[in-house]
Design a protein around this motif. Structure first.
Motif, short mmCIF file in Angstrom:
data_model
loop_
_atom_site.label_atom_id
_atom_site.label_comp_id
_atom_site.label_asym_id
_atom_site.label_seq_id
_atom_site.Cartn_x
_atom_site.Cartn_y
_atom_site.Cartn_z
N MET A 157 0.84 -1.19 0.00
CA MET A 157 0.00 0.00 0.00
C MET A 157 0.89 1.25 0.00
SD MET A 157 -2.85 1.26 2.83
CE MET A 157 -3.82 -0.24 2.72
N HIS A 158 0.54 2.21 -0.84
CA HIS A 158 1.28 3.47 -0.87
C HIS A 158 1.21 4.13 0.50
CE1 HIS A 158 2.41 7.54 -1.99
NE2 HIS A 158 2.72 7.12 -3.21
N GLN A 159 2.37 4.61 1.01
CA GLN A 159 2.40 5.13 2.38
C GLN A 159 1.50 6.34 2.55
OE1 GLN A 159 6.49 6.05 3.22
NE2 GLN A 159 6.57 7.79 1.81
N ASP A 160 1.35 7.18 1.53
CA ASP A 160 0.46 8.34 1.65
C ASP A 160 -1.00 7.90 1.71
OD1 ASP A 160 2.65 9.98 1.61
OD2 ASP A 160 2.45 10.54 -0.50
N TRP A 161 -1.34 6.85 0.96
CA TRP A 161 -2.71 6.33 1.01
C TRP A 161 -2.98 5.68 2.37
CZ3 TRP A 161 -7.15 7.15 -0.96
CH2 TRP A 161 -8.18 6.19 -0.93
N GLN A 162 -1.99 4.97 2.89
CA GLN A 162 -2.16 4.37 4.21
C GLN A 162 -2.34 5.45 5.28
OE1 GLN A 162 0.71 1.39 5.30
NE2 GLN A 162 -0.05 1.22 7.38
N ALA A 163 -1.57 6.53 5.17
CA ALA A 163 -1.71 7.62 6.14
C ALA A 163 -3.11 8.24 6.05
CB ALA A 163 -0.64 8.68 5.89
N PHE A 164 -3.63 8.38 4.83
CA PHE A 164 -4.98 8.93 4.67
C PHE A 164 -6.01 8.00 5.29
CE2 PHE A 164 -8.86 8.78 1.99
CZ PHE A 164 -9.40 10.00 2.39
N LEU A 165 -5.90 6.69 5.04
CA LEU A 165 -6.85 5.75 5.61
C LEU A 165 -6.75 5.71 7.13
CD1 LEU A 165 -6.49 2.84 3.04
CD2 LEU A 165 -8.41 4.42 3.25
N ASP A 166 -5.52 5.84 7.65
CA ASP A 166 -5.36 5.91 9.10
C ASP A 166 -6.14 7.08 9.68
OD1 ASP A 166 -3.72 3.69 9.07
OD2 ASP A 166 -1.85 4.81 9.18
N SER A 167 -6.13 8.19 8.95
CA SER A 167 -6.86 9.37 9.43
C SER A 167 -8.37 9.15 9.41
CB SER A 167 -6.51 10.59 8.56
OG SER A 167 -7.13 10.51 7.28
N GLN A 168 -8.82 8.14 8.67
CA GLN A 168 -10.24 7.79 8.61
C GLN A 168 -10.62 6.76 9.68
OE1 GLN A 168 -12.44 8.90 5.56
NE2 GLN A 168 -10.89 10.43 6.00
N GLY A 169 -9.63 6.35 10.48
CA GLY A 169 -9.89 5.37 11.53
C GLY A 169 -9.72 3.94 11.10
N ALA A 170 -8.96 3.70 10.02
CA ALA A 170 -8.79 2.35 9.50
C ALA A 170 -7.74 1.57 10.30
CB ALA A 170 -8.38 2.40 8.03
N ARG A 171 -7.87 0.27 10.22
CA ARG A 171 -6.79 -0.62 10.66
C ARG A 171 -6.45 -1.53 9.48
NH1 ARG A 171 -8.85 -5.65 11.38
NH2 ARG A 171 -11.11 -5.77 11.74
N LEU A 172 -5.19 -1.89 9.37
CA LEU A 172 -4.74 -2.71 8.25
C LEU A 172 -5.04 -4.17 8.55
CD1 LEU A 172 -3.34 -2.27 5.51
CD2 LEU A 172 -1.18 -2.83 6.63
N GLY A 173 -5.84 -4.80 7.70
CA GLY A 173 -6.20 -6.21 7.90
C GLY A 173 -5.13 -7.15 7.40
N ASP A 174 -5.30 -8.42 7.70
CA ASP A 174 -4.35 -9.44 7.24
C ASP A 174 -4.30 -9.52 5.73
OD1 ASP A 174 -3.80 -10.04 9.88
OD2 ASP A 174 -5.22 -11.73 9.96
N ASP A 175 -5.37 -9.08 5.06
CA ASP A 175 -5.41 -9.13 3.60
C ASP A 175 -4.69 -7.95 2.95
OD1 ASP A 175 -7.13 -7.10 4.30
OD2 ASP A 175 -8.92 -7.99 3.38
N GLY A 176 -4.18 -7.01 3.77
CA GLY A 176 -3.46 -5.85 3.23
C GLY A 176 -4.34 -4.68 2.89
#
Length: 347
Positions: free
Chosen positions: A1-20
């Protein structure tokens, strides 16, 4: 996952699942309108002067019918005609992109590179260069039209806004796949949320694929099904006039000379509340089967809001339509039905 996209999703309250992919703990199971991170899907890019010729000899569909407004479902088969992987193919300018589960990437990359030989073509994994997410429901239509203009109206159709693509996916409700750079993906996601789209989880996307009769080959089912067994010929995933490709002889022989004894069905059953849906490749049983092999296997399975486990299964036609199928040797009975597109051969 692109680190900027991951940071954006983190700001939405996401957690990274085992499926990535991003998961949201409080997401509703089946919102009327939702956005789904699809980072568990990866992209392979094929380019170069001989990219078309190279892929034409490897994929089950005809690249001559692929355009910048039309994507394809396709597969790569073994010499015995069984699908090692299946995927969506799209074209941006002079490059082709194959979209498939990341867990299948290594298998497909290895196979394609094995056949590349001296062809003037390049094969690159670009999974983290572009973002992929899904939109389900029509609440975001206005925001999508603002970004893309007219929306694609037919399954597999594609429109573009610069280097971002929007693809219509088969479904009774509006369902779109967006692929593009982080900035445009983030803008589209935020616009959809502002229009009322709720956060949703990747299981919802898989469930919608199951209901639409769209199979996904996973490691557990790789090299298990001839394309026709998984209804690929009914969803525009196979061409019978394109000429040779790996496994083509077996696929064509089944179409013109053989008799299809297995095909893919929708299936439902009730599981215990704490039971996990059956894994891909799980075996089916039937007292009505006369085959020495298992009468069928699970392609994919998810729970619906009704509590039923909904799945795609490849099964013996006779056992499915004239007998009874069960999960495992003594599991629950399956309620079998045809996929929404039926079993009439594609024109």
């Amino acid at each position: 996952m692109h680190q900027d996209w991951q940071a954006f999703l983190d700001s939405q309250g996401a957690r990274l699942g085992d499926d990535g992919a991003a998961h949201f703990d409080r997401a509703p199971a089946e919102p009327d309108c939702g956005v789904v991170d699809l980072s568990h899907l990866g992209l392979i890019a094929i380019g170069g002067p001989q990219a078309t010729e190279f892929l034409q000899g490897q994929l089950s569909n005809d690249l001559r019918e692929l355009t910048e407004t039309h994507t394809q479902l396709s597969s790569h088969c073994s010499p015995k005609g069984r699908m090692l992987a299946n995927f969506r193919v799209l074209r941006f300018e002079e490059r082709f992109f194959l979209l498939l589960p990341r867990v299948q990437m290594e298998t497909l990359l290895k196979r394609l590179r094995m056949f590349l030989l001296r062809a003037q073509a390049s094969i690159d994994e670009v999974s983290d260069a572009l973002v992929c997410f899904g939109l389900i429901g029509d609440c975001a239509d206005d925001s999508l039209q603002h970004a893309f203009g007219a929306l694609p109206s037919k399954p597999n159709a594609m429109v573009r806004a610069g280097d971002t693509a929007l693809i219509r996916v088969a479904d009774p409700v509006p369902r779109f796949l967006l692929i593009g750079p982080v900035d445009s993906a983030r803008a589209a996601w935020e616009a959809a949320r502002a229009a009322g789209a709720e956060l949703a989880n990747p299981d919802l996307w898989a469930l919608r694929d199951i209901r639409a009769g769209l199979p996904t080959v996973l490691p557990e089912t790789s090299d298990s099904f001839v394309p026709q067994m998984a209804n690929m010929h009914l969803i525009d995933g196979v061409s019978f006039h394109k000429g040779c490709y790996t496994g083509q002889e077996v696929v064509a022989r089944m179409q013109y000379l053989g008799k299809l004894k297995r095909r893919m069905y929708l299936a439902r059953t009730r599981l215990d509340a704490d039971a996990e849906p059956p894994a891909p490749g799980s075996v089916l049983s039937s007292a009505d089967s006369t085959s020495e092999q298992s009468p069928g296997h699970v392609v994919d399975a998810r729970r619906g809001v009704s509590g039923d486990c909904e799945m795609l299964v490849v099964a013996e036609i006779k056992a499915a339509e004239e007998g009874e199928l069960r999960l495992g040797d003594d599991g629950p009975t399956l309620r079998i039905s045809p996929p929404p597109y039926g079993f009439t051969a594609h024109a």
